[in-house]
Write a protein that holds these residues in place. Structure first.
Motif, PDB file in Angstrom:
ATOM      1  N   TYR A 176       0.969  -1.083  -0.031  1.00  0.00           N
ATOM      2  CA  TYR A 176      -0.014   0.008   0.126  1.00  0.00           C
ATOM      3  C   TYR A 176       0.926   1.296  -0.002  1.00  0.00           C
ATOM      4  O   TYR A 176       0.084   2.496  -0.031  1.00  0.00           O
ATOM      5  CB  TYR A 176      -0.920   0.010   1.048  1.00  0.00           C
ATOM      6  N   CYS A 177       2.065   1.382  -0.023  1.00  0.00           N
ATOM      7  CA  CYS A 177       3.054   2.362  -0.140  1.00  0.00           C
ATOM      8  C   CYS A 177       2.530   3.305  -1.200  1.00  0.00           C
ATOM      9  O   CYS A 177       2.297   2.882  -1.980  1.00  0.00           O
ATOM     10  CB  CYS A 177       4.486   2.109  -0.021  1.00  0.00           C
ATOM     11  N   ARG A 178       2.608   4.499  -0.709  1.00  0.00           N
ATOM     12  CA  ARG A 178       2.454   5.785  -1.663  1.00  0.00           C
ATOM     13  C   ARG A 178       3.434   5.644  -2.797  1.00  0.00           C
ATOM     14  O   ARG A 178       3.371   6.123  -3.857  1.00  0.00           O
ATOM     15  CB  ARG A 178       2.424   6.992  -1.101  1.00  0.00           C
ATOM     16  N   ARG A 179       4.719   5.230  -2.426  1.00  0.00           N
ATOM     17  CA  ARG A 179       5.722   5.275  -3.223  1.00  0.00           C
ATOM     18  C   ARG A 179       6.583   3.977  -3.105  1.00  0.00           C
ATOM     19  O   ARG A 179       7.062   3.955  -1.991  1.00  0.00           O
ATOM     20  CB  ARG A 179       6.760   6.468  -3.096  1.00  0.00           C
ATOM     21  N   ILE A 195       9.567   1.346  -3.324  1.00  0.00           N
ATOM     22  CA  ILE A 195      11.023   1.566  -3.315  1.00  0.00           C
ATOM     23  C   ILE A 195      11.633   1.304  -4.797  1.00  0.00           C
ATOM     24  O   ILE A 195      12.431   1.959  -5.244  1.00  0.00           O
ATOM     25  CB  ILE A 195      11.756   0.262  -2.374  1.00  0.00           C
ATOM     26  N   GLN A 239      16.312   8.030  -6.820  1.00  0.00           N
ATOM     27  CA  GLN A 239      17.385   8.870  -6.115  1.00  0.00           C
ATOM     28  C   GLN A 239      17.729   8.447  -4.931  1.00  0.00           C
ATOM     29  O   GLN A 239      17.403   8.741  -4.035  1.00  0.00           O
ATOM     30  CB  GLN A 239      16.963  10.355  -6.199  1.00  0.00           C
ATOM     31  N   PRO A 240      18.527   7.280  -4.888  1.00  0.00           N
ATOM     32  CA  PRO A 240      19.182   6.389  -5.944  1.00  0.00           C
ATOM     33  C   PRO A 240      18.427   5.074  -6.588  1.00  0.00           C
ATOM     34  O   PRO A 240      17.282   4.885  -5.700  1.00  0.00           O
ATOM     35  CB  PRO A 240      20.308   5.838  -5.120  1.00  0.00           C
ATOM     36  N   GLN A 241      18.749   4.554  -7.558  1.00  0.00           N
ATOM     37  CA  GLN A 241      17.876   3.622  -8.097  1.00  0.00           C
ATOM     38  C   GLN A 241      18.575   2.339  -7.760  1.00  0.00           C
ATOM     39  O   GLN A 241      19.399   1.724  -8.012  1.00  0.00           O
ATOM     40  CB  GLN A 241      18.182   3.854  -9.680  1.00  0.00           C
ATOM     41  N   TRP A 242      18.097   1.871  -6.345  1.00  0.00           N
ATOM     42  CA  TRP A 242      18.642   0.713  -5.726  1.00  0.00           C
ATOM     43  C   TRP A 242      18.200  -0.420  -6.750  1.00  0.00           C
ATOM     44  O   TRP A 242      19.111  -1.342  -6.823  1.00  0.00           O
ATOM     45  CB  TRP A 242      17.917   0.377  -4.179  1.00  0.00           C
ATOM     46  N   HIS A 249      10.027  -7.428   2.232  1.00  0.00           N
ATOM     47  CA  HIS A 249       9.126  -6.541   2.419  1.00  0.00           C
ATOM     48  C   HIS A 249       7.697  -7.140   3.241  1.00  0.00           C
ATOM     49  O   HIS A 249       6.915  -6.758   3.802  1.00  0.00           O
ATOM     50  CB  HIS A 249       8.753  -5.511   1.430  1.00  0.00           C
ATOM     51  N   LEU A 281       8.967  -7.358  12.338  1.00  0.00           N
ATOM     52  CA  LEU A 281      10.410  -6.797  11.779  1.00  0.00           C
ATOM     53  C   LEU A 281      10.741  -5.442  12.656  1.00  0.00           C
ATOM     54  O   LEU A 281      11.771  -5.015  12.656  1.00  0.00           O
ATOM     55  CB  LEU A 281      10.779  -6.709  10.569  1.00  0.00           C
TER      56      LEU A 281
END
Lengths: 276, 656
Positions: free
Chosen positions: A180-183, A185, A190-193, A213, A263
């Protein structure tokens, strides 16, 4: 069919007396064994409701649609036991208030559908404890057993082969009630992990990050697995992580709406075998 | 466009012997964004720092990398140099090519290559560094001293005499600690009580000191300059406001045969008691475990005898919350239980006693009023054997360390005994005589030469009773012969060990401890009185075995550290703290749970009409310690750590 009729009547009643503003259920899909989500606001819409053994999608993710619950009115939803666990986790992570959710619980054996007793998340704790103690036989996965018997090299090769099909469509993420994260990962550049192109490294990165996650949060509803257009057996990873969390921390995800995320919480008697 | 300066330090031979610094400097000079790349023998030296400053000014550098030793050594040095040259100090990074490279490798080519990797990764990081400003936090100018022994008293008095407020918390009903139990003190043989009790009174009467006796620390939260401490006032069952310390209740108490803790079991006390006659405060407490009223609900003799009606059996524990700026931990030690040495017969033979028990026998205020009498029959012993290192320096059964004070107090015991029993004989079994300290060696020589203490170099293997005498079998290693000494009393120089709850207590205040439970200093040599936690200082034997002069010196040192902290109104803190991206935060509150410092709060985001839009995490910059636990937990990467941002770390990793 009796269960379906009963629930149609219940939904109509609750809509009519204003208890719920909407019910989320199932309706026929494009093929006889597929179901689509149905958002019931009126009595007529309730007539489209279908409830049979092919209703397997975990609908709980629709509840965190932005703005749906912000008016503090109640919403009804059709859920299998794993869906009820999802509700509990979402509540534990403050994404919804369980008092706003009216649960129409059901489960099925073979083609037989039966209702579950209760309306509020708290009513199902005995049932969920029972599932924790005695997991249903259907959860035994022959492929998982095969993968677990492999050595590290074979297992790596197996997953490399599976992940090589990944096209980074993120359907698994969209289908998962926990994402449900708004953004996400992967949307952060910035950075592109996590590399967006679908090569081995990026594919591993994405799927491993997803597994982490979801550890301690996945209820194995199978939404991601069914959503995957290239049939990567994502359920295997989730099942394995769920087992790790149960073994390591005795944490069965979604047992109650107040369960602390495994966690993020710390207990003095947590094992520390991983510290060298 | 980045203009990075790379400064490669030889550290004398420490780095240059294994890393080709010239080659490294040349290679770094080629790296994109590097404007200056130079080497020098000691960049930490004055000319070294000057050359860094000059390079920053002349080249208008946007960041620097010092390739040298660990940042623990000189990060502060070079940040300061940066600031002096007009560059934000947080645009300075240290590439550790000493501890992490030259010291651990032998192959020069490969070490040089690795050093290049390390420096390159730091160059990539520093390109993405942001200018950070130190965080200012207010300082509560009130010190907490935990422990009312000599170290605690000294620290409290020093701080209070400098005009700052002190709260002194003592677990026992009275101040005094172990020093109050001692008879006379080495090397001057002045009476312990005579020098101690005035200090106790001074502390109790000091207008700047708030004294909390019979109290324990319940919890410590917060951080340097801003601790929140909760103290449990254990119920004394005596109202301290009414009690005058007349002692009527003590005389009337029918339970009189309780073994006295203060007299180490050699004397008796009542159920309502003060630990000793000179107690401060001189007000009794009721020992609930022994009191008849608390056992079967009848008695209350003390209440009836109290004319001031000061006794209250209904009294409950109370909690006091304190705002504290700095903490001095002076919780002391305990004497090791010597019963673990079966061969010495402690606990089996009544005339085998510990050094501390001997102190009580020799003390004028002790159970024998200063006469040396054996506990078994009250007779004056004619022969006394002292066994040193009864627990210390014994890796197999006792503790590995030297308890430091036993050589001195055993010599003192022999002296005191010789002064009181003129024709008595003493034998001292010892391993080495460790008498380092002002006037200490002279003191032990005096015991040998003037007071005829007979030192036998060797260990005791067995001790048994025969015809009412104690037979001590040992070895005289100088003669190479076994010896048997007939003794009337045996005194064991027991080891000093940490308080029984030392480790739990360390966790309560959040400081580190060693394998035994002694509290760790921040640096054994350079920061000996600071604990590993900022704002918490150590004094006395809770850190390591110490004698009185050392404890007092350390207490004064701690007090000076506290006063230095209190000399400023605000405290500067590293701006390395977590920051939340409120736009992407999903409000799952995992970070709130994960944060070990309770630094994350829920913040309401409202629209213009004041309607709640959502709640997001907010990191309190005063509380955040920059540990990064929340950052690793946050699934959406909304949390980031200033100074160690995801961008910086990513660049650092990719630079390798």
């Amino acid at each position: 069919m009796i269960t379906q009729e009963k629930y149609r009547t219940t939904v109509k009643e609750l809509l009519a007396n204003g208890t719920i503003k909407m019910a989320i259920g199932y309706r026929p899909g494009s093929t006889p064994d597929r179901r689509r989500p149905l958002f019931i606001r009126t009595s007529e819409e309730a007539d489209q409701l279908v409830l049979d053994s092919t209703c397997i999608t975990n609908l709980s993710g629709y509840l965190v649609t932005e703005g749906l619950l912000s008016d503090e009115k109640q919403v009804g939803i059709f859920l299998r036991p794993e869906g009820i666990r999802s509700i509990n986790i979402l509540a534990a992570e403050y994404q919804l208030n369980v008092d706003q959710i009216v649960i129409f619980g059901f489960d099925s054996t073979g083609r037989e559908v039966r209702p579950l007793q209760g309306r509020n998340a708290g009513d199902f704790s005995a049932l969920l404890t029972e599932i924790k103690e005695n997991p249903p036989l259907t959860s035994k996965e022959p492929l998982l057993e095969r993968v677990e018997k492999m050595n590290a090299k074979e297992r790596f090769d197996f997953w490399q082969e599976e992940f090589s099909r990944c096209i980074k469509c993120y359907a698994c993420r969209q289908a998962c009630p926990m994402c449900y994260c708004r953004r996400c990962i992967v949307d952060s550049n910035q950075p592109q992990w996590i590399n967006t192109s679908s090569h081995t490294l990026g594919n591993f990165e994405w799927n491993v990050v997803r597994a982490f996650h979801l550890s301690g949060r996945c209820v194995q509803c199978g939404n991601c697995d069914r959503a995957c257009p290239v049939n990567i057996p994502l359920r295997l990873i989730n099942q394995r992580m769920a087992k790790e969390v149960v073994d390591g921390f005795d944490h069965f995800a979604g047992l109650s709406p107040t369960q602390e995320p495994v966690l993020a919480s710390f207990k003095k008697d947590d094992t520390e075998t991983f510290i060298l | 466009m980045a203009k990075i300066g790379v400064f490669i330090c030889h550290c004398g031979e420490n780095i240059a012997a294994k890393v080709d610094c010239t080659k490294l400097a040349a290679a770094m000079g080629e790296h994109p964004g590097v404007a200056v790349s130079v080497e020098y023998k000691y960049f930490c030296s004055d000319p070294g720092q000057e050359s860094v400053k000059k390079a920053i000014r002349e080249n208008n550098l946007s960041g620097i990398v010092i390739a040298a030793c660990s940042p623990r050594m000189h990060e502060a040095t070079f940040r300061k140099a940066c600031a002096e040259a007009g560059l934000n100090p947080y645009l300075c990074e240290i590439a550790n090519i000493r501890e992490q490279c030259s010291w651990v490798h032998t192959d020069k080519d490969m070490a040089t290559e690795k050093a290049a990797d390390i420096v390159r990764s730091m160059v990539e990081k520093v390109k993405r560094n942001n200018k950070l400003q130190p965080i200012e936090v207010p300082v509560t100018r009130r010190a907490l001293v935990i422990g009312g022994g000599i170290a605690g008293l000294q620290a409290a008095l020093d701080i209070a005499n400098a005009g700052q407020e002190v709260v002194l918390v003592e677990r026992e009903p009275s101040l005094g600690g172990h020093m109050a139990q001692l008879s006379e003190t080495f090397p001057t043989l002045d009476c312990s009580q005579c020098i101690m009790t005035p200090r106790m009174v001074e502390t109790a009467q000091h207008p700047k000191i708030r004294l909390l006796t019979y109290a324990e620390i319940e919890s410590v939260d917060g951080y340097i300059g801003n601790f929140k401490v909760r103290v449990r006032m254990k119920s004394r069952y005596v109202d301290m406001k009414k009690c005058t310390g007349c002692g009527d209740c003590i005389t009337k108490c029918p339970v009189k045969k309780i073994s006295s803790e203060f007299d180490c079991g050699l004397g008796k006390r009542t159920a309502i008691y003060t630990p000793f006659a000179q107690s401060v405060p001189n007000m009794p407490v009721i020992d609930k475990a022994s009191c008849i009223y608390f056992k079967n609900g009848k008695c209350k003799t003390c209440q009836k005898s109290c004319e001031l009606n000061a006794i209250d059996f209904e009294m409950q524990d109370e909690f006091i919350d304190l705002e504290i700026g700095a903490i001095v931990v002076a919780t002391g030690f305990q004497v090791q239980n010597t019963a673990l040495y079966g061969e010495y017969g402690y606990g089996k033979f009544p005339d085998v006693i510990t050094g501390l028990q001997f102190e009580r026998l020799a003390s004028a205020s002790g159970p024998t009023a200063g006469k040396i009498l054996r506990p078994s029959d009250g007779k004056e012993p004619e022969n006394v054997v002292f066994i040193q290192c009864a627990g210390s320096r014994d890796p197999s059964k006792g503790v590995r360390y030297c308890s430091k004070i036993c050589c001195m107090y055993t010599a003192k015991h022999a002296m005191l005994y010789a002064h009181k029993v003129h024709d008595g004989k003493t034998h001292i079994f010892y391993m080495d005589i460790r008498a380092a300290g002002k006037g200490y060696d002279e003191f032990t020589r005096r015991a040998i030469e003037e007071d005829e203490a007979s030192y036998v170099r060797g260990r005791v293997s067995k001790l048994w009773q025969e015809n009412g005498k104690l037979m001590v079998r040992g070895v005289d290693t100088l003669l190479g012969k076994p010896v048997t000494v007939v003794a009337d009393m045996v005194v064991l120089a027991t080891a000093m060990v940490p308080q029984p709850n030392a480790k739990e207590f360390a966790k309560t205040i959040g400081i580190a401890y060693d394998e035994y439970g002694f509290y760790n200093e921040a640096h054994l040599k350079l920061r000996p009185v600071e604990s590993s936690t900022a704002g918490v200082f150590l004094a006395g034997a809770c850190q390591s075995p110490k004698d009185i002069p050392d404890s007092v010196a350390q207490a004064s040192a701690s007090a000076s550290k506290v006063l230095a902290l209190f000399s400023k109104e605000k405290l500067e803190r590293e701006p390395v703290i977590a920051v939340n991206n409120e736009a992407t935060c999903a409000g799952c509150w995992g970070c709130v749970l994960a944060c070990p410092y309770n630094a994350i709060e829920k913040k309401d985001i409202r629209d213009r009409s004041g309607k709640l839009v959502k709640q997001v995490a907010y990191v309190n910059p005063g509380l955040c310690q920059g540990c990064g636990t929340c950052v690793t937990f946050c699934r959406s990467n909304s949390l980031d750590l200033a100074g160690f941002t995801e961008k910086q770390i990513f660049a650092e990793v990719m630079g390798l």
